[in-house]
Design an enzyme around this catalytic site. Structure first.
Site, PDB file in Angstrom:
ATOM      1  N   ASP A 207       0.829  -1.196   0.000  1.00 34.31           N
ATOM      2  CA  ASP A 207       0.000   0.000   0.000  1.00 34.31           C
ATOM      3  C   ASP A 207       0.868   1.253   0.000  1.00 34.31           C
ATOM      4  O   ASP A 207       1.859   1.332   0.745  1.00 34.31           O
ATOM      5  CB  ASP A 207      -0.900  -0.025   1.245  1.00 34.31           C
ATOM      6  CG  ASP A 207      -1.942   1.059   1.248  1.00 34.31           C
ATOM      7  OD1 ASP A 207      -2.783   1.063   0.335  1.00 34.31           O
ATOM      8  OD2 ASP A 207      -1.927   1.897   2.176  1.00 34.31           O
ATOM      9  N   GLU A 259      15.420 -14.171   0.441  1.00 36.04           N
ATOM     10  CA  GLU A 259      15.945 -15.118   1.426  1.00 36.04           C
ATOM     11  C   GLU A 259      15.207 -16.449   1.353  1.00 36.04           C
ATOM     12  O   GLU A 259      15.736 -17.484   1.793  1.00 36.04           O
ATOM     13  CB  GLU A 259      15.796 -14.556   2.841  1.00 36.04           C
ATOM     14  CG  GLU A 259      16.629 -13.324   3.126  1.00 36.04           C
ATOM     15  CD  GLU A 259      16.284 -12.714   4.487  1.00 36.04           C
ATOM     16  OE1 GLU A 259      15.530 -13.363   5.256  1.00 36.04           O
ATOM     17  OE2 GLU A 259      16.745 -11.589   4.770  1.00 36.04           O
TER      18      GLU A 259
END
Length: 552
Positions: A207, A259
């Site tokens: 957002d 990751e």
């Protein structure tokens, strides 16, 4: 090779607004179990991913975009176990899951902010953006600079009596901005992202990402009214939006996602700006950032072949492969596309054809597939907090005459599943949190499923074809020269190719076809369309998809 591309380059995203999607427990509010119960609809529709708007713990003053705990679920929506079940059930049905993250701010009821505002010396004192201000001629405190909120009329700063300082609130006064320069806050937010990724979330819609990092020196914005990204502004945003630190943050967040080895995770950013700015969010100074960014020009455009052609050409130029453009005409903040099209379902089918066949990622909003429309709700009855901010400047008679009214409740009304009184959203006799549109008696999933010519079945046919044809979900696009109110383009991947032709005018037109547009018709939005070698006769507001493969 198309099959080697990450899943998100060819997916179709469907936005679920939880509060209005499906109510499983009869309290008039949609919830996570309601979403789980409707996943088969999304599979049947043919989308590949769901974006779930915020369901985190919140006082709901901005309907979930004011988060009070990023790691927990608001009780009206369910529990953390329900969130995990949603992830698992969606995956079991072949759907990817994106959660909506609000990284710019929290609710002022978040425990972090309650502690932060209590003094200048507490452990979380600097987890939010605080600043000393000025003193006015009357001796009263004044904000430290001229920054206006993203709503433009209110100021961006709010007074904190306990600290005798101002806190930054870029959007609404009860949404204080987080201080991403604080290492502990930054680490905590990244750990929260890892938590949800560890639970199996495939990515995030971010957002208002471009507003997170403001100018550290708090310099005034330039005082010039302007139109920026299609929106009027009373001042420039040169020190509050799209600063260099935002591009660094995009790359740092990408590194967190990377990751997690194995299946690609995706970041979809709500950012605004010119193409040079938007591309920096994707890749900047040798570092990868967001995977996708929203392109809102189609949403802002009027229905016009000339305008759409120009936008398609612009997107192809600005986001060439391997970059991927996005196409969106609806969301939870803007007017329903069918309402903007004057309720003309022929036009809605043409727009659907473009969304589902252009090169890029289409993003659909719940109910778009059945042609849901705006439901007028007076400003004084709004749950949406924005009308409360602007109502004193906007009388109701003027609001009703605006081309796009400011009460976002009107586009967030409950999903229309059946013709029954509760629209299949909630049980009969239950009062829903927002009124159900009266047209649900004929405009609903159940009724449209039984109608072979419905908008819903047109979307299903388009998305099935998109999934089947490599040219449509991963091929290159060639925009052809076209006449009058028409759009013609070719999608090609190796030997697989299709031609898409659309007439956006009010008269029947002869549309020249090229590049192998002599094959069988795969789909037509109007049975009156006639395709002959080299030419298509298209009725007003009609589209066809034609097989142009070498084997056709």
């Amino acid at each position: 090779m198309p099959d080697a591309q990450p899943w998100w380059t060819s997916t179709v995203i469907y936005q679920v607004y939880p509060r209005s999607f499906a109510d499983s427990n009869g309290d008039g509010v949609g919830d996570l179990q309601g979403i789980i119960g409707k996943l088969d609809h999304l599979v049947d529709l043919g989308v590949g991913s769901i974006w779930v708007s915020p369901f985190f713990k919140s006082p709901q003053r901005d309907v979930g975009y004011d988060v009070a705990d990023f790691r927990d679920v608001a009780p009206e929506y369910g529990t953390i176990d329900d969130a995990q079940e949603l992830i698992d059930q969606a995956h079991a049905k072949g759907l990817k899951v994106l959660f909506d993250l609000v990284l710019n701010h929290t609710s002022d009821e978040h425990p972090w902010f309650v502690e932060s505002r209590s003094s200048r010396t507490n452990p979380k004192a600097d987890w939010y953006v605080w600043a000393d201000g000025l003193t006015g001629r009357d001796g009263k405190p004044k904000p430290p600079n001229n920054w206006r909120s993203e709503l433009q009329l209110p100021r961006r700063w709010q007074w904190g009596e306990e600290r005798q300082q101002w806190y930054l609130a870029s959007f609404l006064s009860f949404q204080p901005d987080l201080n991403w320069r604080h290492p502990e806050l930054r680490a905590e937010m990244f750990d929260m992202v890892r938590m949800w990724l560890g639970r199996g979330v495939d990515g995030f819609r971010l957002d208002i990402f471009g507003s997170i990092m403001h100018d550290e020196a708090l310099r005034d914005n330039d005082r010039r009214p302007m139109i920026e990204s299609g929106m009027p502004r009373v001042q420039a945003s040169n020190h509050t939006v799209n600063t260099d630190e935002n591009f660094i943050l995009a790359a740092d967040l990408r590194a967190v996602c990377d990751e997690f080895e194995g299946d690609d995770r995706v970041l979809l950013g709500e950012v605004f700006g010119g193409p040079d700015v938007l591309r920096r969010y994707v890749h900047d100074k040798g570092r990868d950032g967001l995977h996708l960014v929203f392109l809102f020009e189609f949403l802002a455009s009027t229905y016009s072949a000339a305008k759409y052609r120009r936008l398609i050409a612009q997107f192809e130029t600005d986001f060439p492969a391997p970059l991927v453009p996005t196409y969106v005409v609806e969301n939870h903040d803007r007017a329903r596309s069918l309402s903007r099209l004057g309720g003309d379902l022929r036009k809605a089918r043409v727009v659907a054809t473009l969304l589902c066949t252009l090169r890029g990622v289409p993003v659909l909003y719940q109910g778009q597939e059945i042609g849901m429309e705006n439901q007028y709700i007076p400003l004084r009855h709004a749950n949406d907090p924005i009308p409360g901010v602007v109502a004193r400047w906007l009388p109701e008679w003027l609001n009703k005459r605006m081309p796009e009214r400011l009460n976002r409740d009107e586009v967030r009304t409950p999903m229309q599943w059946t013709p029954e009184p509760g629209a299949g959203f909630t049980a009969d006799g239950v009062t829903p949190w927002l009124p159900i549109n009266a047209n649900h008696r004929t405009r609903n999933v159940e009724t449209e499923t039984a109608d072979a010519d419905s908008l819903l079945n047109w979307y299903r046919a388009l998305l099935a074809l998109r999934a089947e044809r490599t040219s449509l979900h991963s091929g290159e696009l060639t925009l052809l020269e076209s006449i009058d109110e028409t759009i013609v383009f070719v999608r090609r991947s190796g030997d697989d190719a299709v031609v898409v032709a659309a007439n956006l005018g009010s008269a029947t037109l002869q549309v020249p076809l090229a590049l192998g547009g002599d094959g069988p018709v795969l789909l037509t939005s109007d049975r009156g369309a006639v395709v002959r070698p080299g030419m298509a006769t298209l009725p007003p507001h009609a589209a066809v998809v034609i097989d142009a493969s070498t084997s056709a």
